[in-house]
Design a protein around this motif. Structure first.
Motif, PDB file in Angstrom:
ATOM      1  N   TRP A 157       1.000  -1.257   0.091  1.00 49.92           N
ATOM      2  CA  TRP A 157       0.086  -0.210  -0.180  1.00 49.92           C
ATOM      3  C   TRP A 157       0.810   1.018   0.008  1.00 49.92           C
ATOM      4  O   TRP A 157       1.716   1.279   0.831  1.00 49.92           O
ATOM      5  CB  TRP A 157      -0.721   0.142   1.104  1.00 49.92           C
ATOM      6  CG  TRP A 157      -1.831  -1.128   1.361  1.00 49.92           C
ATOM      7  CD1 TRP A 157      -3.016  -1.094   1.063  1.00 49.92           C
ATOM      8  CD2 TRP A 157      -1.752  -2.299   1.880  1.00 49.92           C
ATOM      9  NE1 TRP A 157      -3.616  -2.304   1.404  1.00 49.92           N
ATOM     10  CE2 TRP A 157      -2.571  -3.107   1.915  1.00 49.92           C
ATOM     11  CE3 TRP A 157      -0.420  -3.093   2.456  1.00 49.92           C
ATOM     12  CZ2 TRP A 157      -2.779  -4.506   2.274  1.00 49.92           C
ATOM     13  CZ3 TRP A 157      -0.441  -4.258   3.095  1.00 49.92           C
ATOM     14  CH2 TRP A 157      -1.664  -5.037   2.916  1.00 49.92           C
ATOM     15  N   ALA A 222      -6.291  -6.098   6.826  1.00 50.43           N
ATOM     16  CA  ALA A 222      -7.773  -5.890   6.601  1.00 50.43           C
ATOM     17  C   ALA A 222      -8.027  -4.277   6.624  1.00 50.43           C
ATOM     18  O   ALA A 222      -8.831  -3.938   5.685  1.00 50.43           O
ATOM     19  CB  ALA A 222      -8.569  -6.649   7.608  1.00 50.43           C
ATOM     20  N   GLU A 223      -7.323  -3.618   7.729  1.00 53.34           N
ATOM     21  CA  GLU A 223      -7.702  -2.221   7.800  1.00 53.34           C
ATOM     22  C   GLU A 223      -7.316  -1.308   6.508  1.00 53.34           C
ATOM     23  O   GLU A 223      -7.756  -0.600   6.163  1.00 53.34           O
ATOM     24  CB  GLU A 223      -7.112  -1.823   8.937  1.00 53.34           C
ATOM     25  CG  GLU A 223      -7.754  -2.291  10.377  1.00 53.34           C
ATOM     26  CD  GLU A 223      -7.090  -1.598  11.411  1.00 53.34           C
ATOM     27  OE1 GLU A 223      -6.060  -0.931  11.485  1.00 53.34           O
ATOM     28  OE2 GLU A 223      -7.476  -2.047  12.635  1.00 53.34           O
ATOM     29  N   ASP A 225      -6.810  -2.613   3.545  1.00 50.54           N
ATOM     30  CA  ASP A 225      -7.459  -2.814   2.519  1.00 50.54           C
ATOM     31  C   ASP A 225      -8.765  -1.971   2.270  1.00 50.54           C
ATOM     32  O   ASP A 225      -9.215  -1.886   1.214  1.00 50.54           O
ATOM     33  CB  ASP A 225      -7.783  -4.485   2.598  1.00 50.54           C
ATOM     34  CG  ASP A 225      -6.816  -5.355   1.614  1.00 50.54           C
ATOM     35  OD1 ASP A 225      -6.051  -4.845   0.953  1.00 50.54           O
ATOM     36  OD2 ASP A 225      -6.628  -6.418   2.129  1.00 50.54           O
ATOM     37  N   GLY A 226      -9.344  -1.774   3.454  1.00 49.43           N
ATOM     38  CA  GLY A 226     -10.503  -0.930   3.812  1.00 49.43           C
ATOM     39  C   GLY A 226     -10.360   0.642   3.471  1.00 49.43           C
ATOM     40  O   GLY A 226     -11.255   1.490   3.501  1.00 49.43           O
ATOM     41  N   MET A 227      -9.045   1.109   3.096  1.00 47.88           N
ATOM     42  CA  MET A 227      -8.800   2.525   3.182  1.00 47.88           C
ATOM     43  C   MET A 227      -8.844   3.347   1.682  1.00 47.88           C
ATOM     44  O   MET A 227      -8.627   4.546   1.543  1.00 47.88           O
ATOM     45  CB  MET A 227      -7.406   2.715   3.847  1.00 47.88           C
ATOM     46  CG  MET A 227      -7.500   2.824   5.340  1.00 47.88           C
ATOM     47  SD  MET A 227      -5.832   3.134   6.145  1.00 47.88           S
ATOM     48  CE  MET A 227      -6.170   2.439   7.798  1.00 47.88           C
ATOM     49  N   ALA A 228      -8.878   2.417   0.806  1.00 49.42           N
ATOM     50  CA  ALA A 228      -8.935   2.796  -0.789  1.00 49.42           C
ATOM     51  C   ALA A 228      -7.587   3.655  -0.945  1.00 49.42           C
ATOM     52  O   ALA A 228      -7.603   4.550  -1.716  1.00 49.42           O
ATOM     53  CB  ALA A 228     -10.141   3.883  -0.804  1.00 49.42           C
ATOM     54  N   THR A 231      -2.973   0.360  -3.963  1.00 46.62           N
ATOM     55  CA  THR A 231      -2.564  -1.043  -3.500  1.00 46.62           C
ATOM     56  C   THR A 231      -2.128  -1.756  -4.554  1.00 46.62           C
ATOM     57  O   THR A 231      -2.665  -1.759  -5.803  1.00 46.62           O
ATOM     58  CB  THR A 231      -3.748  -1.753  -3.037  1.00 46.62           C
ATOM     59  OG1 THR A 231      -4.397  -0.824  -1.968  1.00 46.62           O
ATOM     60  CG2 THR A 231      -3.431  -3.037  -2.331  1.00 46.62           C
ATOM     61  N   GLN A 281     -11.208  -0.022  -8.131  1.00 46.70           N
ATOM     62  CA  GLN A 281     -12.148   0.015  -7.259  1.00 46.70           C
ATOM     63  C   GLN A 281     -13.050   1.311  -7.024  1.00 46.70           C
ATOM     64  O   GLN A 281     -12.404   2.490  -7.036  1.00 46.70           O
ATOM     65  CB  GLN A 281     -11.821  -0.461  -5.937  1.00 46.70           C
ATOM     66  CG  GLN A 281     -10.911   0.420  -5.050  1.00 46.70           C
ATOM     67  CD  GLN A 281     -10.305  -0.446  -3.792  1.00 46.70           C
ATOM     68  OE1 GLN A 281     -10.601  -1.424  -3.716  1.00 46.70           O
ATOM     69  NE2 GLN A 281     -10.092   0.353  -2.689  1.00 46.70           N
TER      70      GLN A 281
END
Length: 283
Positions: A157, A222-223, A225-228, A231, A281
């Motif tokens: 990231w 996981a956190e 991955d959820g931050m846009a 990546t 995404q």
């Protein structure tokens, strides 16, 4: 990797306090193993001069051989080490290998981290956002090309980090690997990108890398991955590389990305492995 090989090599060749710079760099890059008593408290030593010291070992095996009291070991990265020093006031880290031990000033470790752009407890909380800085974009694109050369790297990231309490800002690469830490792979990946792909000048933001273990740090993964954030993901089983970025939510950018990948494929040798596909995404 269960051993800080860089630290072990320096100590085993007979290093002393005069080699502090190299020893501190090895600790900063790969951490140390600390003994934990059955009570859950850290073990401290008292030196002959009466100064308390925190014992650190190059591996769990080295710790088990040298610590006579019942103690478990845990890998302590440099930020945890810093936190321990701030909470306990201990000023000396006594690093051990199978053949040698050397006392290091934790203050010098902190100074090294400050030079790298890192901050202590009062500035440890970060806000991560996607960065459009040219260095960040160049890192993302270079990762797309080079990540398959590092099979244990699963995700990277690239972000803009702002330390909430101090306002300090920098670029940050989180690198998740299917290896126990300390691992040489994240540093080798960054060194390769900086040597062969991306130029960072003194006028650019400081760049820092944080390694993650995909198992031990699953919640952090996981956190992230959820931050846009931008990546880059790698599936070694298929050789597939995914690039996720909000940049590609713009239909024109998405189309340009598809055309760029198509051009790369057309230019590749027939024998060369298929180039990675870009993905995007929605925020």
């Amino acid at each position: 990797m269960d051993t800080n090989a860089a630290l072990a090599e320096i100590l085993d060749r007979g290093a002393d306090e005069n080699d502090a710079e190299a020893l501190i760099a090895a600790v900063a890059d790969h951490g140390v193993y600390l003994p934990v008593l059955p009570s859950g408290k850290l073990m401290f030593l008292q030196r002959e001069d009466g100064v308390p010291a925190l014992p650190g070992y190059v591996s769990a095996a080295c710790l088990a051989e040298q610590v006579t009291e019942p103690a478990a070991s845990f890998h302590c990265d440099v930020l945890r080490l810093w936190d321990i020093a701030e909470r306990t006031g201990v000023r000396v880290l006594l690093v051990h290998s199978d053949r040698n031990r050397v006392a290091l000033s934790i203050g010098l470790v902190i100074r090294t981290l400050s030079d790298r752009g890192m901050r202590g407890t009062e500035g440890r909380t970060m806000r991560l956002t996607r960065s459009t800085h040219p260095v960040a974009v160049a890192l993302r694109d270079a990762l797309r090309r080079r990540i398959r050369e590092f099979p244990t790297v699963r995700s990277v990231w690239v972000s803009h980090a702002r330390w909430i309490d101090t306002g300090f800002e920098q670029l940050l690469m989180h690198v998740a690997v299917d290896e126990r830490l300390p691992s040489e792979t994240p540093r080798r990946l960054l060194d390769t990108l900086l040597a062969e792909e991306v130029t960072v000048t003194p006028d650019d933001p400081k760049l820092m890398m944080m390694p993650l273990d995909t198992t031990a740090h699953a919640e952090t993964v996981a956190e992230l991955d959820g931050m846009a954030l931008d990546t880059v993901r790698h599936d070694p089983a298929t050789g597939r590389v995914e690039v996720l970025s909000r940049e590609y939510d713009d239909p024109r950018a998405a189309e340009a990305a598809r055309l760029a990948v198509a051009a790369e494929r057309d230019a590749a040798d027939a024998a060369e492995q298929e180039r990675p596909r870009r993905w995007w995404q929605r925020p």
